[in-house]
Motif scaffolding. Structure first.
Motif, PDB file in Angstrom:
ATOM      1  N   CYS A 136     -15.528  -2.786   4.198  1.00 17.76           N
ATOM      2  CA  CYS A 136     -14.750  -1.598   4.543  1.00 17.76           C
ATOM      3  C   CYS A 136     -15.250  -0.959   5.835  1.00 17.76           C
ATOM      4  O   CYS A 136     -16.410  -0.589   5.942  1.00 17.76           O
ATOM      5  N   PRO A 137     -14.390  -0.811   6.843  1.00 17.46           N
ATOM      6  CA  PRO A 137     -14.839  -0.214   8.103  1.00 17.46           C
ATOM      7  C   PRO A 137     -15.168   1.261   7.943  1.00 17.46           C
ATOM      8  O   PRO A 137     -15.807   1.848   8.817  1.00 17.46           O
ATOM      9  N   ALA A 181      -8.700  -4.182   4.578  1.00 16.66           N
ATOM     10  CA  ALA A 181      -9.841  -5.106   4.699  1.00 16.66           C
ATOM     11  C   ALA A 181     -10.458  -5.394   3.331  1.00 16.66           C
ATOM     12  O   ALA A 181     -10.966  -6.489   3.084  1.00 16.66           O
ATOM     13  N   CYS A 182     -10.400  -4.383   2.437  1.00  9.20           N
ATOM     14  CA  CYS A 182     -10.983  -4.570   1.106  1.00  9.20           C
ATOM     15  C   CYS A 182     -10.242  -5.683   0.363  1.00  9.20           C
ATOM     16  O   CYS A 182     -10.865  -6.527  -0.279  1.00  9.20           O
ATOM     17  N   LEU A 185     -10.481  -1.027  -4.170  1.00 14.53           N
ATOM     18  CA  LEU A 185     -11.209  -0.061  -3.341  1.00 14.53           C
ATOM     19  C   LEU A 185     -10.230   0.899  -2.670  1.00 14.53           C
ATOM     20  O   LEU A 185     -10.450   2.113  -2.666  1.00 14.53           O
ATOM     21  N   PHE A 189       0.840  -1.208   0.000  1.00 16.24           N
ATOM     22  CA  PHE A 189       0.000   0.000   0.000  1.00 16.24           C
ATOM     23  C   PHE A 189       0.878   1.263   0.000  1.00 16.24           C
ATOM     24  O   PHE A 189       0.585   2.225  -0.696  1.00 16.24           O
ATOM     25  N   ILE A 217     -16.336   2.961   2.435  1.00 19.20           N
ATOM     26  CA  ILE A 217     -16.004   3.591   1.155  1.00 19.20           C
ATOM     27  C   ILE A 217     -16.857   2.918   0.082  1.00 19.20           C
ATOM     28  O   ILE A 217     -16.984   1.701   0.066  1.00 19.20           O
ATOM     29  N   ILE A 221      -8.547   4.324   5.858  1.00 19.74           N
ATOM     30  CA  ILE A 221      -7.446   4.234   6.816  1.00 19.74           C
ATOM     31  C   ILE A 221      -6.399   3.214   6.380  1.00 19.74           C
ATOM     32  O   ILE A 221      -5.564   2.782   7.182  1.00 19.74           O
ATOM     33  N   ALA A 222      -6.481   2.788   5.112  1.00 21.78           N
ATOM     34  CA  ALA A 222      -5.472   1.874   4.548  1.00 21.78           C
ATOM     35  C   ALA A 222      -5.326   0.593   5.350  1.00 21.78           C
ATOM     36  O   ALA A 222      -4.231   0.070   5.508  1.00 21.78           O
ATOM     37  N   CYS A 223      -6.450   0.083   5.848  1.00 24.29           N
ATOM     38  CA  CYS A 223      -6.382  -1.106   6.700  1.00 24.29           C
ATOM     39  C   CYS A 223      -6.187  -2.381   5.891  1.00 24.29           C
ATOM     40  O   CYS A 223      -5.682  -3.374   6.412  1.00 24.29           O
TER      41      CYS A 223
END
Ligand code: HEM
Ligand code: SF4
Ligand code: FES
Lengths: 254, 225
Positions: A224-225, A164-165, A176, A120, A228, A160-162
Motif C-alpha cells: 500500500c503506497p 495496489a492492495c 484492505l 471500487f 494502511i 487513494i483507492a489505487c
C-alpha cells in the motif's frame, strides 16, 4: 540510463495481449517512472506506433490512478510510494523491468496497463459515506472529536483507492481497501449511525464483485503506497461479525 | 436461520468459521497429544487411559467425536471453497511474480492442509479402524486392549515413524500461520496483544507438535520399548 522494458500490450478487453520488449534510452535518474514511460511513448509516436496506455492524473501521489505492477511489485514496491513518485534512480542502469497491469477478475484490463476499477466505486456506493441532512453550515465544533479518533480516522482516510492492495494480494482480495473505508468512518462520531450497516453492505458488494478472500498474508499492507495497516481489516472483521450476530430487527408492535 | 447460511457464504463469515474450527481442532490436538504422552509412563498407564476414554460418562466420547467430525468437515469444506474462489479471483497470473512480506507458511496453507488431511485419514485407518499397517489387537496381562503395544510396534518401523514425524511437522507449519492468523480473522489485532497473537500462539503450536513428534522418535531410538 538505458533500460530494457517488458510491457504488457493489449488492444482492448477482448484482445488476449502479450509482453512486448522496448528499449528506454537516455533516461535521467531524476525522472519519475511515468516520465520515463512518456519518453518511451514519444519515441513510439515518432515511429507511428501505438503508445503504451497507462492511467495517470495528479502525478503527486494523491489520485491513485497510476496503477501498474513493476517487477511483480505494485507501484514498484518502494515503501509508501506511488508509481508517479517512484524515481528512476531506484533502478540500476541496464536493468530489465517488467511492467504489467493489475491482475484481478474484478479489475478487467481496458487497454495495456489500464484496468477498470469501477468495482471500487460500486463498493463505495454501498456504504462508503455518511448520510447527512443538508441545510445551513453546521457549527465547526458542534460534534466533539478527540485528537486520537481524528488521527486514527485520518490514517485510513489516506487511502487513494489505487487498488495496489488487490494487485499485490495473492488472492486478489480487496479487504484492505474496503476496511480502510469502513474503519475511517468507524472512528468518527458521524459514522456511528450507519456503522454496522456500512460494514455489511460494503462486504456484500465486495463479495459480489468477485474479489478473493483474505488469508492474512498481509502482503497488501506492504504494497500500500499509503501504508494502511491491516489493523483496519480487524476493525472491519469485528464490525461485520457484530452486524451479523446482532443485526437489529425492527421491534414493531405486539 | 437464513442469516447463518448467508454468513457462512460470505468472505468474512468463512474466515470466522476457519478460525473457530481451526482453534477447536488445535485444542483437540493438545488433548490428544497430552493423552498420548502417557506412552512415556508405560503400558499400564496408556492402556488404563484408553479404557477410561471409552468409559467416559454421558457418551462424552461420542459427543466429542461428533463435534470433532463437524469441525473437521467444516474446516476442510470451507478451506477448499476459499481456495477455489481465491484462484478464480485472479484468472491471469503475473509473468513476474514477487512477494514483499507474505510468509511461506501462509502461501502454502492449502497444500499443508491437504497433507494433514491425508495423514489424518491414514492415522484413522491405522490406529482406529485397524485397516492398514497394524497387527491384530492383542490383550494386555489385565485383559485390556493393548493400545500401548500396538502403537509402539507400529512406530518401531522407520517408515511409519517417518510418516508421523513428517506429517506432524507439517501440521506445525500449518499452525505456524494458522494460529497467528485466526485472531485477525475474528477481528483481534491490537499492539498490546500482538506479541501473544503473532508469536506466542505459533510457539505453542510448535511446542505441542514437537511433543507429538517425540513419541515415534522415542520408540525408534529405543527410549520406549
Ligand atoms: C488438525 C488439523 C488442523 C488444524 C489444527 C488446523 C488449524 C487451522 C487454523 C488455526 C487456521 C487459521 C484460520 C484463520 O486464518 O482464521 C487454519 C487455516 C487453514 N486450514 Fe487448517 N487446520 C487443520 C487441518 C486442515 C486440513 C485438513 C485442511 C485442508 C484440507 C486445512 C486447510 C486450511 C486452509 C486452506 C487454511 C487457510 C484458510 C484461509 O485463510 O484462506 N486445515 N487451519
Ligand atoms: S488501501 Fe492502500 S493499496 Fe489499497 S486502495 Fe487504498 S491506498 Fe491503494
Ligand atoms: S498519478 Fe496520481 S497517484 Fe500517481
Amino acid at each position: 540510463m538505458e533500460l530494457t522494458l517488458h510491457v504488457w500490450r493489449q488492444k482492448n478487453g477482448q484482445d488476449s495481449g502479450k509482453m512486448v520488449t522496448y528499449k528506454a534510452r537516455d533516461v535521467s535518474p531524476e525522472s519519475s517512472f511515468l516520465e520515463m514511460l512518456d519518453q518511451v511513448n514519444e519515441e513510439l509516436i515518432g515511429k507511428n506506433d501505438e503508445p503504451i496506455a497507462f492511467d495517470h492524473d495528479c502525478r503527486e501521489g494523491i489520485c491513485g490512478s497510476c496503477s501498474m505492477m513493476i517487477n511483480g511489485k505494485a507501484h514498484g514496491g518502494r515503501k509508501g510510494t506511488t508509481t508517479c513518485q517512484l524515481h528512476m534512480r531506484s533502478f540500476k542502469d541496464g536493468e530489465q523491468i517488467y511492467i504489467e497491469p493489475w491482475r484481478a477478475r474484478a479489475f478487467p484490463v481496458v487497454k495495456d496497463l489500464v484496468v477498470d476499477r469501477g468495482a471500487f466505486d460500486r463498493i463505495i456506493s454501498k456504504g462508503g459515506f455518511v448520510s447527512v441532512a443538508t441545510g445551513g453550515v453546521p457549527d465547526a465544533n458542534a460534534i466533539p472529536i478527540s485528537k486520537e479518533a481524528a488521527d486514527l480516522a485520518m490514517d485510513t482516510a489516506e487511502c487513494i483507492a489505487c487498488g495496489a492492495c488487490v494487485a499485490a494480494c495473492k488472492n486478489a482480495s480487496a479487504m484492505l481497501f474496503v476496511s480502510a473505508k469502513v474503519s475511517h468512518l468507524a472512528n468518527l462520531p458521524q459514522g456511528q449511525p450507519e456503522r454496522l450497516q456500512r460494514a455489511t453492505h460494503m462486504v456484500e458488494q465486495m463479495d459480489k464483485e468477485g474479489f478473493g478472500n483474505c488469508t492474512n498474508y498481509f502482503e497488501c499492507e506492504a504494497a500500500c503506497p499509503k501504508q494502511i495497516s491491516v489493523r483496519s481489516i480487524a476493525v472491519m472483521n469485528r464490525d461485520f461479525l457484530k452486524a451479523s450476530l446482532l443485526h437489529q430487527e425492527p421491534v414493531g408492535k405486539a | 436461520m437464513s442469516w447463518i447460511v448467508r454468513l457462512q457464504k460470505s468472505s468474512l463469515g468463512s474466515k470466522y468459521i476457519m478460525a473457530i474450527t481451526g482453534a477447536g481442532l488445535f485444542l483437540f490436538v493438545i488433548g490428544h497429544f497430552a493423552g498420548n504422552l502417557l506412552l512415556y509412563w508405560g503400558q499400564d498407564a496408556m492402556n488404563a487411559y484408553a479404557v477410561e476414554l471409552h468409559n467416559l460418562p454421558y457418551g462424552a466420547l461420542w459427543i466429542a467425536r461428533g463435534g470433532l467430525l463437524i469441525m473437521v468437515l467444516a474446516h476442510i469444506f470451507i478451506a477448499y471453497r476459499l481456495t477455489f474462489q481465491n484462484r478464480a479471483a485472479r484468472p491471469q497470473r503475473y509473468q513476474y511474480e514477487a512477494t514483499l512480506q507474505a510468509s511461506f507458511a501462509s502461501r502454502t496453507m492449502p497444500y499443508t492442509g491437504t497433507i494433514v488431511l491425508l495423514f489424518i485419514l491414514f492415522h484413522l485407518a491405522q490406529f482406529t479402524f485397524h485397516l492398514v499397517a497394524v497387527d491384530p489387537v492383542q490383550l494386555d496381562p489385565q485383559g485390556r486392549e493393548d493400545v500401548y503395544s500396538m502403537v509402539v510396534h507400529a512406530f518401531q518401523s522407520p517408515v511409519y515413524s517417518a510418516i508421523y514425524v513428517v506429517s506432524v511437522l507439517i501440521l506445525g507449519f500449518h499452525l505456524s500461520h494458522g494460529l497467528s492468523s485466526m485472531w485477525q480473522s475474528v477481528g483481534l489485532n491490537h499492539r498490546k496483544y500482538n506479541l501473544a497473537f503473532r508469536k506466542l500462539s505459533p510457539l505453542l503450536g510448535w511446542i505441542v507438535c514437537l511433543a507429538g513428534v517425540s513419541l515415534p522418535l522415542a520408540v525408534l531410538f529405543g527410549l520406549i520399548k
